[in-house]
Structures are given as structure tokens and as C-alpha cells.
Design an enzyme around this catalytic site. Structure first.
Site, mmCIF file in Angstrom:
data_model
loop_
_atom_site.group_PDB
_atom_site.id
_atom_site.type_symbol
_atom_site.label_atom_id
_atom_site.label_comp_id
_atom_site.label_asym_id
_atom_site.label_seq_id
_atom_site.Cartn_x
_atom_site.Cartn_y
_atom_site.Cartn_z
ATOM 1 N N CYS A 157 37.548 42.936 47.192
ATOM 2 C CA CYS A 157 37.038 42.798 48.562
ATOM 3 C C CYS A 157 36.178 43.977 49.003
ATOM 4 O O CYS A 157 35.066 43.785 49.475
ATOM 5 C CB CYS A 157 38.203 42.641 49.524
ATOM 6 S SG CYS A 157 39.012 41.047 49.322
HETATM 7 N N1 LIG Z 1 42.239 38.886 45.264
HETATM 8 C C1 LIG Z 1 42.122 39.170 46.538
HETATM 9 O O1 LIG Z 1 42.822 40.044 47.066
HETATM 10 C C2 LIG Z 1 41.162 38.406 47.437
HETATM 11 C C3 LIG Z 1 41.322 38.533 48.822
HETATM 12 C C4 LIG Z 1 40.456 37.841 49.656
HETATM 13 C C5 LIG Z 1 39.434 37.077 49.106
HETATM 14 N N2 LIG Z 1 39.287 36.971 47.749
HETATM 15 C C6 LIG Z 1 38.206 36.121 47.252
HETATM 16 O O2 LIG Z 1 38.752 34.903 46.768
HETATM 17 C C7 LIG Z 1 37.998 34.442 45.636
HETATM 18 C C8 LIG Z 1 38.929 34.284 44.450
HETATM 19 O O3 LIG Z 1 39.481 35.555 44.137
HETATM 20 P P1 LIG Z 1 40.763 35.738 43.239
HETATM 21 O O4 LIG Z 1 41.185 37.153 43.413
HETATM 22 O O5 LIG Z 1 41.739 34.656 43.473
HETATM 23 O O6 LIG Z 1 40.111 35.556 41.799
HETATM 24 P P2 LIG Z 1 40.883 35.304 40.413
HETATM 25 O O7 LIG Z 1 39.966 35.761 39.359
HETATM 26 O O8 LIG Z 1 42.270 35.848 40.508
HETATM 27 O O9 LIG Z 1 41.014 33.728 40.360
HETATM 28 C C9 LIG Z 1 39.935 32.859 40.242
HETATM 29 C C10 LIG Z 1 40.370 31.694 39.373
HETATM 30 O O10 LIG Z 1 39.283 30.767 39.316
HETATM 31 C C11 LIG Z 1 39.245 30.240 38.006
HETATM 32 N N3 LIG Z 1 37.914 29.679 37.797
HETATM 33 C C12 LIG Z 1 36.758 30.319 37.489
HETATM 34 N N4 LIG Z 1 35.744 29.448 37.439
HETATM 35 C C13 LIG Z 1 36.258 28.228 37.719
HETATM 36 C C14 LIG Z 1 35.703 26.938 37.814
HETATM 37 N N5 LIG Z 1 34.398 26.718 37.644
HETATM 38 N N6 LIG Z 1 36.546 25.918 38.093
HETATM 39 C C15 LIG Z 1 37.866 26.117 38.278
HETATM 40 N N7 LIG Z 1 38.440 27.331 38.209
HETATM 41 C C16 LIG Z 1 37.640 28.375 37.935
HETATM 42 C C17 LIG Z 1 39.616 31.395 37.115
HETATM 43 O O11 LIG Z 1 40.096 30.957 35.861
HETATM 44 C C18 LIG Z 1 40.703 32.075 37.949
HETATM 45 O O12 LIG Z 1 41.994 31.587 37.644
HETATM 46 C C19 LIG Z 1 36.896 35.478 45.416
HETATM 47 O O13 LIG Z 1 35.743 35.066 46.082
HETATM 48 C C20 LIG Z 1 37.453 36.718 46.084
HETATM 49 O O14 LIG Z 1 36.446 37.551 46.552
HETATM 50 C C21 LIG Z 1 40.147 37.619 46.912
#
Ligand SMILES: NC(=O)c1ccc[n+]([C@@H]2O[C@H](COP(=O)([O-])OP(=O)(O)OC[C@H]3O[C@@H](n4cnc5c(N)ncnc54)[C@H](O)[C@@H]3O)[C@@H](O)[C@H]2O)c1
Length: 440
Positions: A280
Site C-alpha cells: 500500500c
Molecule cells: N495486502 C494488503 O495489505 C492490501 C491492503 C489493501 C489493498 N490491497 C490491494 O488489494 C489487491 C490484492 O492484494 P493482495 O495483497 O491480496 O495480493 P496477493 O498477491 O496476496 O493476492 C492476489 C491473488 O490474486 C491471484 N491472481 C493473480 N492474477 C490473477 C488472475 N488473473 N485471476 C485470478 N487470480 C489472480 C494471485 O494468485 C494471488 O493469490 C492489490 O491491488 C493490493 O494493492 C492489499
């Protein structure tokens, strides 16, 4: 499509959501998607998670969680009861009523947004989208993504937003490792392309989450998230710069911040550290600066804070070198034990962790590195793999210990007794006074 038919889709979906018979889909089962899937399953919905990573799909279906905030003891019974399942196949979309897209949004090397994950997920969804669906993007992204990027991909199918399907943006605010605020009790902002989209999005989230905050558009919802993260990034940049000034003037920056924080209004404490980590704070603001550049506006605060924060690992390494020199020990050949490598306390996430920069910079100066982190048993970097070693023995064998991540369960008292020299980048040793401690 006439207005009456559009109204019918909306009413039908509302009814399914209210009666919790709507079939919920979560695309991307990571730190954001898996907790969300669990909350909707707990609320009584049938949930299907779709992820491209085979190991995650297998582990979810085995009730075996890989996200610290989701205990397997919570996930397992939901999977056994048939409330939650995972698949790699987007053909499942044909059976779903709602979809939340929670895929990664990293930066490219050039610091431009990498939209390839959202693009891939939307193209797959478009193959199976059907009338009466609600689709919500949750991935953090630049303002305009939902209506300029996602909407055209979905409308290519001939279906129309606000009539045949409904589209929203809702920023994810999850804070991994936070024991007080988790998916269910963090207020959820949601904005739709049309008023009907916002109404459906609000109704949907209010089934599983405590507070929902509707806003007037997808762009507003996208910008909310960027304001929150940019606010943190810039304030951390400010205190990091203050730390550099205090270092020059030999003033304890931590004491200043703690004293300032006694002001009951108008001040919120932020703390300096070895650099920014996670997704983030170091990455998201660059989605905003990339977008504003297209309108001819330089996001100068973001660039400046990014520069100061990005320099912190260098500052920490200089500080270690000076501390070693004061002990008549050159950094070249020194044994340095890094305490904590995850990007923040009490979690296992290594993404963008400043520990990686600190270790690489120290290795470049010839130091021999070991580390301890109960959350990160192995660490791959620069073509080598390091294994976490026991804290106190390793500290005793090191010329210098550097605390990069202040996990709660480290034995800090023992660390003082065992170490020769401690560089503390997190004020983890606040309670102790010792000549051995060098504070940021
Ligand atoms: N981790 C955090 O603390 C947090 C907090 C707020 C917002 N976010 C946002 O949320 C979003 C996701 O973050 P995250 O931390 O969960 O990421 P992550 O990498 O933990 O999870 C993303 C998942 O999406 C899957 N993926 C990738 N491409 C795909 C596709 N085409 N179809 C289906 N699945 C697919 C991956 O295999 C993975 O399991 C990002 O935009 C991030 O900026 C994250």
C-alpha cells in the site's frame, strides 16, 4: 434493453443478496481476497474463490490457510460445510451473481501501473458474464480505472452497465496483522458507475461487513484509497526527514514524536524507520502520480516522500558502518545479524521489505549477514538463500545486530545481554538504556 428490464435485474439481484442466495465469487485469493471470501461464507453466502495459483486453490479446498489473519480453524469448517470452495476455472463465473476482483496491482520497473492482472481477470470474466451480475473491483488502482479500463472490457460483450450488469469500485483497507481491525469491522467505501450500481454494492457489503460508506462515483472511491495511502506515505516521509535532521543534531527523534503525540488535537504520530514496505504505502501513491502526470500535474509531495523514504535503507547502512567504526570494526568482513525481515511487525509478508535493501547494501560493503525472523524461515535474495537462525546465539556471534522489524515476540531483554552492538531502526529498545544501543 428497456428500463423495466434493467429494474427487474436490479430487483432480482437485491432479493438474492437479501436472502443470501446470491452466489458470491472472489477473484484473487490473497491477503485481501481470502479474508473477504471467508466473511461472506460466514454471513451465509455460497462463495467460490477463483485464483490462478494452483497451490492456493488446493490449500483453500483443503481448509489449510496461508493467510495469517485467516486461521485454518475458521477456513476449514466453511470448506467442509460447502460454504466456500476454490477453483482455477473462470467458467465458474457463469454460475455466479457477484464478483469481487482482488488481484495484484504492482508497479512496473518504470514505476508505471501494471494493469496486466486486472486486464487478465476482466477478460476472463467477460467470457462468462451474464445479465444480472454485480462486479466490484477492489484492487488498489488509479482514479478512472473502473470506468475507463474495466467497463469497456465488460461492455465489449454487448451487455450494458446499470442495465444488464452493475459495476462498482470498493477500496480494500485490510491491515494484515492488526488484531483490532479486520475485514469485517473496517468501514467499506463503495462507489458505483450508476446510482443503481452503488445501491447494489452497498446492499451487498452490508450483509457481511459492519459499516458501509457509499460515495457518488467509482472515481471518488478509487481516490479515497489513494488519499489514505498517500497521507501515510508523506507523513512517514516527513518523520524520516526529521530523523535525518535529528541525527545531525544529536536529538532523539522518538522522544520528540512521543512528546508531540501528547497534544490531544491536531497531531497524529507517525514513526521513522528503515524504509517503506508492503504494497500500500510504497507503491499505491505512484498510481496517483502516474495518473496526474497525464493531466500535466506533478505530484510533488509523493515524489519527494518517495525519495526520502527510498533513501532510508542507505541511511541505516551508513549508521551501522559508523557504529562499527566506533567499535574499531570495519563493515567489510563484519558479521551482522538482522533482527526481523518482514515488512512490518507480526506478519510474514516480505513484499518490498526494507530489510532486503538493508541486507543487499550491507553485503555490497562486504558484511556477512545472518537473520532471525519467526515469520520468515527462509529468505531468497541476490541468488542466495538464507535461513532464519536462533536469535540470541546469532546475536552473540555477531559484531553488530540491526533491528529492522520489531516483532512482538523477540526477546529484546535477552538481545541486550547477548549483543555487542545494536542498531535499532524501530525504537524496539525504547525501554532499555545501554551504551550498546544506537537508535535511528
Ligand atoms: N495486502 C494488503 O495489505 C492490501 C491492503 C489493501 C489493498 N490491497 C490491494 O488489494 C489487491 C490484492 O492484494 P493482495 O495483497 O491480496 O495480493 P496477493 O498477491 O496476496 O493476492 C492476489 C491473488 O490474486 C491471484 N491472481 C493473480 N492474477 C490473477 C488472475 N488473473 N485471476 C485470478 N487470480 C489472480 C494471485 O494468485 C494471488 O493469490 C492489490 O491491488 C493490493 O494493492 C492489499
Amino acid at each position: 434493453m428497456n428500463a423495466t428490464q434493467a429494474r427487474t435485474w436490479q430487483r432480482q439481484l437485491e432479493e438474492k443478496i437479501r436472502t443470501r442466495t446470491a452466489r458470491v465469487g472472489i477473484v484473487g485469493l490473497g491477503y485481501v481476497g481470502l479474508p473477504l471470501a471467508v466473511e461472506f461464507a460466514r454471513a451465509g453466502f455460497g462463495v467460490t474463490g477463483i485464483d490462478v495459483t494452483v497451490s492456493k486453490v488446493e490449500r483453500v479446498n483443503a481448509g489449510d490457510s496461508y493467510v495469517l489473519d485467516v486461521p485454518s480453524g475458521t477456513l476449514g469448517p466453511l470448506v467442509s460445510a460447502g460454504a466456500l470452495r476454490a477453483t482455477r476455472s473462470f467458467s465458474a463465473v457463469a454460475e455466479l451473481d457477484t464478483i469481487n476482483i482482488c488481484v495484484p496491482t504492482p508497479l512496473r520497473k518504470s514505476k508505471d501501473p501494471d494493469m496486466s492482472y486486472i486486464d487478465a481477470a476482466c477478460r476472463e470474466i467477460a467470457q462468462y458474464i451474464h445479465p444480472g451480475m454485480l462486479i466490484i473491483l477492489e484492487s488498489t488502482t488509479y482514479p478512472g480505472t473502473t470506468d475507463e479500463f474495466v467497463l469497456p472490457l465488460l461492455e465489449k460483450t454487448g451487455l450494458r452497465v446499470g442495465e444488464d450488469f452493475f459495476l462498482c469500485f470498493s477500496p480494500e483497507r485490510v491491515d494484515p496483522g492488526n488484531p483490532k481491525y479486520q475485514t469485517t469491522n473496517i468501514p467499506k467505501v463503495v462507489g458505483g458507475i450508476t446510482p443503481a450500481c452503488t445501491e447494489l454494492g452497498t446492499l451487498f457489503y452490508s450483509q457481511a461487513l459492519e459499516t458501509v460508506v457509499p460515495v457518488s462515483s467509482t472515481k471518488v472511491a478509487e481516490m479515497v484509497k489513494l488519499l489514505e495511502n498517500t497521507y501515510r506515505m508523506i507523513n512517514i516521509g516527513l518523520v524520516n526527514e526529521l530523523a535525518l535532521m535529528c541525527d545531525r543534531m544529536d536529538i532523539n527523534v522518538w522522544e520528540i514524536i512521543d512528546a508531540a503525540a501528547t497534544k490531544p488535537f491536531g497531531f497524529m504520530p507517525f514513526y521513522p524507520g528503515p524504509g517503506l514496505g508492503g504494497h500500500c504505502i510504497p507503491i499505491d501513491p505512484f498510481y496517483l502520480s502516474w495518473k496526474t502526470k497525464q493531466s500535466g500535474i506533478e505530484a510533488r509531495f509523493i515524489e519527494l516522500a518517495g525519495y526520502i523514504n527510498g533513501n532510508m535503507p542507505h541511511f541505516v547502512v551508513d549508521k551501522i558502518q559508523t557504529a562499527l567504526n566506533n567499535h574499531s570494526k570495519p563493515v567489510n568482513g563484519a558479521r551482522i545479524h538482522v533482527v526481523g525481515v518482514a515488512y512490518k511487525r507480526n506478519i510474514d509478508d516480505m513484499r518490498e521489505s526494507p530489510a532486503l535493501d538493508v541486507i543487499l547494501l550491507l553485503r555490497k560493503r562486504g558484511a556477512v549477514i545472518s537473520y532471525s525472523d519467526p515469520y520468515v524461515p527462509h529468505l531468497k535474495l541476490d541468488g542466495i538463500t538464507l535461513d532464519s537462525t536462533p536469535l540470541l546465539d546469532s546475536a552473540a556471534n555477531a559484531d553488530c545486530v540491526v533491528i529492522v522489524t520489531d516483532h512482538a515476540d523477540f526477546d529484546y531483554r535477552g538481545l541486550i545481554a547477548s549483543s555487542k552492538l545494536i542498531v535499532d531502526t524501530r525504537n524496539a529498545m525504547k525501554a532499555f538504556a545501554s551504551e550498546k544501543i544506537v537508535r535511528l
